[in-house]
Design a protein around this motif. Structure first.
Motif, PDB file in Angstrom:
ATOM      1  N   ASN A   4       0.838  -1.186   0.000  1.00 50.65           N
ATOM      2  CA  ASN A   4       0.000   0.000   0.000  1.00 50.65           C
ATOM      3  C   ASN A   4       0.883   1.251   0.000  1.00 50.65           C
ATOM      4  OD1 ASN A   4      -2.388  -1.489   0.106  1.00 50.65           O
ATOM      5  ND2 ASN A   4      -2.334  -1.577   2.344  1.00 50.65           N
ATOM      6  N   PRO A   5       0.504   2.242  -0.788  1.00 47.27           N
ATOM      7  CA  PRO A   5       1.329   3.452  -0.820  1.00 47.27           C
ATOM      8  C   PRO A   5       1.216   4.233   0.490  1.00 47.27           C
ATOM      9  CG  PRO A   5      -0.686   3.779  -2.078  1.00 47.27           C
ATOM     10  CD  PRO A   5      -0.658   2.334  -1.653  1.00 47.27           C
ATOM     11  N   THR A   6       2.269   4.932   0.829  1.00 49.49           N
ATOM     12  CA  THR A   6       2.213   5.792   2.004  1.00 49.49           C
ATOM     13  C   THR A   6       1.412   7.040   1.652  1.00 49.49           C
ATOM     14  OG1 THR A   6       4.207   7.020   1.413  1.00 49.49           O
ATOM     15  CG2 THR A   6       4.499   5.015   2.764  1.00 49.49           C
TER      16      THR A   6
END
Length: 154
Positions: A4-6
């Protein structure tokens, strides 16, 4: 590893894609990204001096001078000497730029509409509230020095 992207990467990607889509629509206006960004920020900061606008845009003053020269050549902005300091030039949007700014606003509305497609207005409002609060927090945090032990990482 988490795929998951930050938050930072996600915000960066959304901002990049908003700019990209706006640029696709704005090609017909005959302005580069740097020119329309400068014009948009100047509209909100008329009477600002060149170095102040360069700081807002986060570009070098010499880079801004080149952009301003092109906008002035098109008759979209004007430089006026500061009333008490001849070394300082104040920047203003010319009347000729107003139709172009109106088109830019319409293109921005269309682009934001695409970005918010399918998102209820309550969630949009909540997003703006959260991002505004985050911005306030970070502006305040940036005014405070970083703790000594934080500067030693890296």
């Amino acid at each position: 590893m988490n795929s998951n992207p930050t938050l930072g990467f996600l915000l960066h990607d959304v901002a990049r894609l908003l700019r990209k889509r706006f640029e696709q629509r704005a090609r017909c206006l005959g302005l580069s990204r740097s020119q329309w960004q400068t014009l948009a920020y100047l509209r909100s900061n008329e009477g600002i001096h060149q170095s102040g606008l360069a700081e807002i845009l986060e570009i070098e003053p010499i880079t801004l001078v080149r952009i301003l020269d092109k906008l002035a050549d098109r008759g979209l902005i004007e430089r006026r000497q500061h009333p008490t300091d001849r070394r300082i030039w104040l920047l203003y949007v010319r009347e000729e730029a107003h139709p172009l700014l109106a088109e830019m606003r319409e293109l921005g509305d269309l682009t934001r509409g695409e970005a918010f497609a399918g998102i209820p207005s309550e969630q949009r409002d909540q997003l703006f509230d959260i991002l505004t609060e985050m911005k306030t927090n970070l502006v305040q945090a940036c005014r405070s020095p970083v703790a000594e032990n934080e500067t030693k990482h890296g």
